[in-house]
Design a protein around this motif. Structure first.
Motif, PDB file in Angstrom:
ATOM      1  N   MET A 216       0.855  -1.179   0.000  1.00 30.91           N
ATOM      2  CA  MET A 216       0.000   0.000   0.000  1.00 30.91           C
ATOM      3  C   MET A 216       0.893   1.231   0.000  1.00 30.91           C
ATOM      4  SD  MET A 216      -1.366  -0.260   3.949  1.00 30.91           S
ATOM      5  CE  MET A 216      -2.450   1.147   3.764  1.00 30.91           C
ATOM      6  N   GLY A 217       0.356   2.347  -0.510  1.00 31.98           N
ATOM      7  CA  GLY A 217       1.148   3.566  -0.547  1.00 31.98           C
ATOM      8  C   GLY A 217       0.347   4.715  -1.118  1.00 31.98           C
ATOM      9  N   GLY A 218       0.990   5.865  -1.209  1.00 31.80           N
ATOM     10  CA  GLY A 218       0.305   7.020  -1.746  1.00 31.80           C
ATOM     11  C   GLY A 218       1.167   8.262  -1.719  1.00 31.80           C
TER      12      GLY A 218
ATOM     13  N   CYS B 101       1.900  -1.764  -4.500  1.00 29.61           N
ATOM     14  CA  CYS B 101       1.439  -0.531  -3.844  1.00 29.61           C
ATOM     15  C   CYS B 101       0.553   0.289  -4.774  1.00 29.61           C
ATOM     16  CB  CYS B 101       2.635   0.304  -3.397  1.00 29.61           C
ATOM     17  SG  CYS B 101       3.597  -0.453  -2.074  1.00 29.61           S
ATOM     18  N   TYR B 102       0.920   0.389  -6.033  1.00 25.46           N
ATOM     19  CA  TYR B 102       0.118   1.166  -6.982  1.00 25.46           C
ATOM     20  C   TYR B 102      -1.271   0.557  -7.182  1.00 25.46           C
ATOM     21  CZ  TYR B 102       4.013   4.071  -8.786  1.00 25.46           C
ATOM     22  OH  TYR B 102       5.018   4.985  -8.932  1.00 25.46           O
ATOM     23  N   SER B 103      -1.327  -0.778  -7.198  1.00 30.68           N
ATOM     24  CA  SER B 103      -2.592  -1.450  -7.508  1.00 30.68           C
ATOM     25  C   SER B 103      -3.425  -1.760  -6.275  1.00 30.68           C
ATOM     26  CB  SER B 103      -2.318  -2.755  -8.263  1.00 30.68           C
ATOM     27  OG  SER B 103      -1.646  -3.683  -7.428  1.00 30.68           O
ATOM     28  N   GLY B 104      -2.762  -1.882  -5.116  1.00 26.26           N
ATOM     29  CA  GLY B 104      -3.481  -2.316  -3.920  1.00 26.26           C
ATOM     30  C   GLY B 104      -3.829  -3.787  -3.949  1.00 26.26           C
ATOM     31  N   LYS B 105      -3.175  -4.545  -4.809  1.00 23.37           N
ATOM     32  CA  LYS B 105      -3.467  -5.969  -4.974  1.00 23.37           C
ATOM     33  C   LYS B 105      -2.234  -6.808  -4.649  1.00 23.37           C
ATOM     34  CE  LYS B 105      -6.969  -5.359  -8.613  1.00 23.37           C
ATOM     35  NZ  LYS B 105      -7.099  -3.896  -8.489  1.00 23.37           N
ATOM     36  N   ILE B 106      -2.451  -8.093  -4.384  1.00 26.08           N
ATOM     37  CA  ILE B 106      -1.340  -9.027  -4.271  1.00 26.08           C
ATOM     38  C   ILE B 106      -0.839  -9.323  -5.679  1.00 26.08           C
ATOM     39  CG2 ILE B 106      -0.635 -11.344  -3.612  1.00 26.08           C
ATOM     40  CD1 ILE B 106      -2.701 -11.223  -1.357  1.00 26.08           C
TER      41      ILE B 106
ATOM     42  N   ILE C  16      -1.524   9.634 -12.148  1.00 17.65           N
ATOM     43  CA  ILE C  16      -1.128   9.160 -10.823  1.00 17.65           C
ATOM     44  C   ILE C  16      -1.807   7.822 -10.569  1.00 17.65           C
ATOM     45  CG2 ILE C  16      -1.068   9.655  -8.354  1.00 17.65           C
ATOM     46  CD1 ILE C  16       0.474  11.697 -10.008  1.00 17.65           C
ATOM     47  N   PRO C  17      -1.056   6.767 -10.252  1.00 20.89           N
ATOM     48  CA  PRO C  17      -1.684   5.469  -9.981  1.00 20.89           C
ATOM     49  C   PRO C  17      -2.656   5.556  -8.805  1.00 20.89           C
ATOM     50  CG  PRO C  17       0.690   5.251 -10.261  1.00 20.89           C
ATOM     51  CD  PRO C  17       0.410   6.710 -10.160  1.00 20.89           C
ATOM     52  N   THR C  18      -3.826   4.949  -8.967  1.00 26.78           N
ATOM     53  CA  THR C  18      -4.837   4.923  -7.916  1.00 26.78           C
ATOM     54  C   THR C  18      -5.035   3.486  -7.450  1.00 26.78           C
ATOM     55  OG1 THR C  18      -5.993   6.810  -8.898  1.00 26.78           O
ATOM     56  CG2 THR C  18      -7.224   5.463  -7.323  1.00 26.78           C
ATOM     57  N   PRO C  19      -4.623   3.148  -6.212  1.00 26.49           N
ATOM     58  CA  PRO C  19      -4.837   1.790  -5.720  1.00 26.49           C
ATOM     59  C   PRO C  19      -6.305   1.383  -5.821  1.00 26.49           C
ATOM     60  CG  PRO C  19      -3.361   2.990  -4.261  1.00 26.49           C
ATOM     61  CD  PRO C  19      -3.894   3.987  -5.246  1.00 26.49           C
TER      62      PRO C  19
END
Length: 441
Positions: free
Chosen positions: A270-272, A386-391, A431-434
């Motif tokens: 995760m990130g932002g 982190c960008y995707s919010g996925k495993i 900007i990548p959105t998780p």
């Protein structure tokens, strides 16, 4: 001398007699320059691609080595940076080790070819990560020994290209050094050797950190087009740098993989962006914090923090947890086998060049390309999680990961930036959105 993969040795005199400039179809060789040694010299001629930034530091480190070295050509995207860096290096004690006339200063995004074509033994590649795969490939095809700064790419296609070139470099018995300098620091080497020997039992978890306060930013010059602005400000664009997790945090991730002797099979992250350029999407694309949970095939974890947040806890380092104790890989073990490194702590940037140049002079070859590429991919895996919010799975990302800069071999400073970094009508960058971003092509 550090232990490295694919190390080969040959008689030094034979090594120095042969040529490292391998023509198509010619016999492959392990040596440094034919012309120099025909004249009875042990001189190592080197060129620097990307002299305007870290390349200057690498050149100075090579000058400080014990080898008889000579800088004979440079390349940089921007003429003013190339000239300024050369002037700075020539001003002091290194001036007698520099022979770079004006016609061996090459500029533009394709200037690397002309520099590598110069009669030389060693190529130093210190450009933004996006450009390294094709530059490394070109140097390998020319039969040059290579030192390349980390990270070696910014996306999955770039890593695959580097790995393919690494295999070619092994066939040609070329030196490949990678700027993950902790692997050349005795405090890390001895501590990790003790971990591998069982000093803390089985490794069950690791924590790795690159938590800092911020990075540089270069304002747009009035006469610069979009490509020139982004290349000059490369740290702030994903296609060029791969984000902070690739550009800086790779060092700690590499240590974790070195400790484990393996690479993760998946990552959850995760990130932002909380502080990056005041949240202004017209200035930067990258995140300012990431947090990752990497999983290895035996189920053990590596927990990662990387950030640029002023006013927050700042720390760069690693911790290893075992069944019989814990370790700080930079020189300390706690538990029944408690120990602390008592030797001299060396500057890794300098030591990696001492090791490389002295190995060449002894007629030895080592190849760090594979772990350089795989540690880079570990960072890319974390970024995409982190960008995707996925495993995100290692194998799937390697196979289907995004190409952030399609057709990069044909880019020029007068051309367009890739779609992944193209601003909209309001000047805002993607900007990548998780939860919405996909890591796959």
């Amino acid at each position: 001398m550090p232990q490295r993969p694919e190390q080969n040795s040959t008689d030094r005199r034979s090594f120095l007699k042969n040529s490292s400039a391998v023509a198509a179809g010619a016999a492959l060789s392990t040596s440094i320059a034919q012309t120099a040694h025909a004249a009875g010299s042990d001189e190592i001629k080197f060129v620097v691609v990307g002299i305007g930034g870290r390349g200057s530091g690498a050149a100075a480190n090579i000058f400080e080595s014990k080898g008889n070295v000579k800088l004979v050509a440079v390349a940089d995207a921007f003429a003013d940076k190339a000239e300024s860096a050369l002037k700075s290096l020539s001003r002091g004690k290194y001036k007698d080790k520099i022979d770079v006339p004006a016609d061996r200063i090459f500029t533009g995004l394709d200037g690397y070819k002309a520099a590598i074509d110069v009669d030389c033994d060693l190529v130093v590649i210190a450009t933004p990560p996006a450009f390294k795969p094709q530059q490394f490939e070109y140097a390998v095809n020319k039969g040059r020994h290579i030192f390349m700064e980390k990270p070696v790419a910014s996306d999955a296609p770039g890593v695959k290209r580097v790995l393919a070139s690494v295999e070619e470099s092994k066939k040609k018995n070329l030196m490949v050094g990678i700027g993950l300098q902790r692997r050349h620091e005795p405090q890390y080497m001895e501590t990790i050797a003790r971990i591998h020997d069982g000093a803390i039992g089985d490794v069950v978890a690791q924590r790795v950190y690159w938590n800092g306060g911020g990075i540089w930013y270069r304002n747009r010059k009035p006469d610069a087009n979009e490509m020139q602005f982004q290349v000059n400000n490369w740290y702030h664009f994903n296609w060029l740098c791969g984000d902070q997790i690739c550009e800086q945090h790779i060092h700690n991730l590499d240590v974790g993989c070195w400790v484990k002797g393996d690479y993760p099979v998946e990552c959850n992250g995760m990130g932002g962006r909380e502080q990056r350029m005041g949240g202004d999407p017209t200035k930067s694309q990258i995140f300012d914090h990431t947090c990752c949970e990497y999983t290895f095939k035996d189920g053990t974890k590596m927990f990662s923090q990387g950030r640029h947040l002023a006013g927050s806890w700042q720390y760069v380092g690693e911790a290893v947890h075992g069944t019989k104790g814990t370790a700080d890989p930079s020189g300390r073990i706690e538990g029944p086998n408690a120990w602390e490194f008592a030797g001299k702590r060396l500057n890794g940037h300098q030591q990696e060049q001492h090791d490389l140049i002295e190995a060449l002079m002894r007629g030895e070859i080592y190849n760090e390309g594979e772990y350089g590429a795989k540690s880079t991919f570990t960072a890319i895996l974390g970024r995409e999680a982190c960008y995707s919010g996925k495993i995100v799975k290692w194998d799937e990302l390697m196979e289907k990961g995004r190409d952030l800069a399609p057709g990069i071999d044909n880019y020029s400073l007068d051309g367009e930036v890739p779609e992944s970094a193209r601003p909209d009508d309001e000047g805002k960058y993607p900007i990548p959105t998780p939860g919405k971003y996909s890591p796959f092509a």
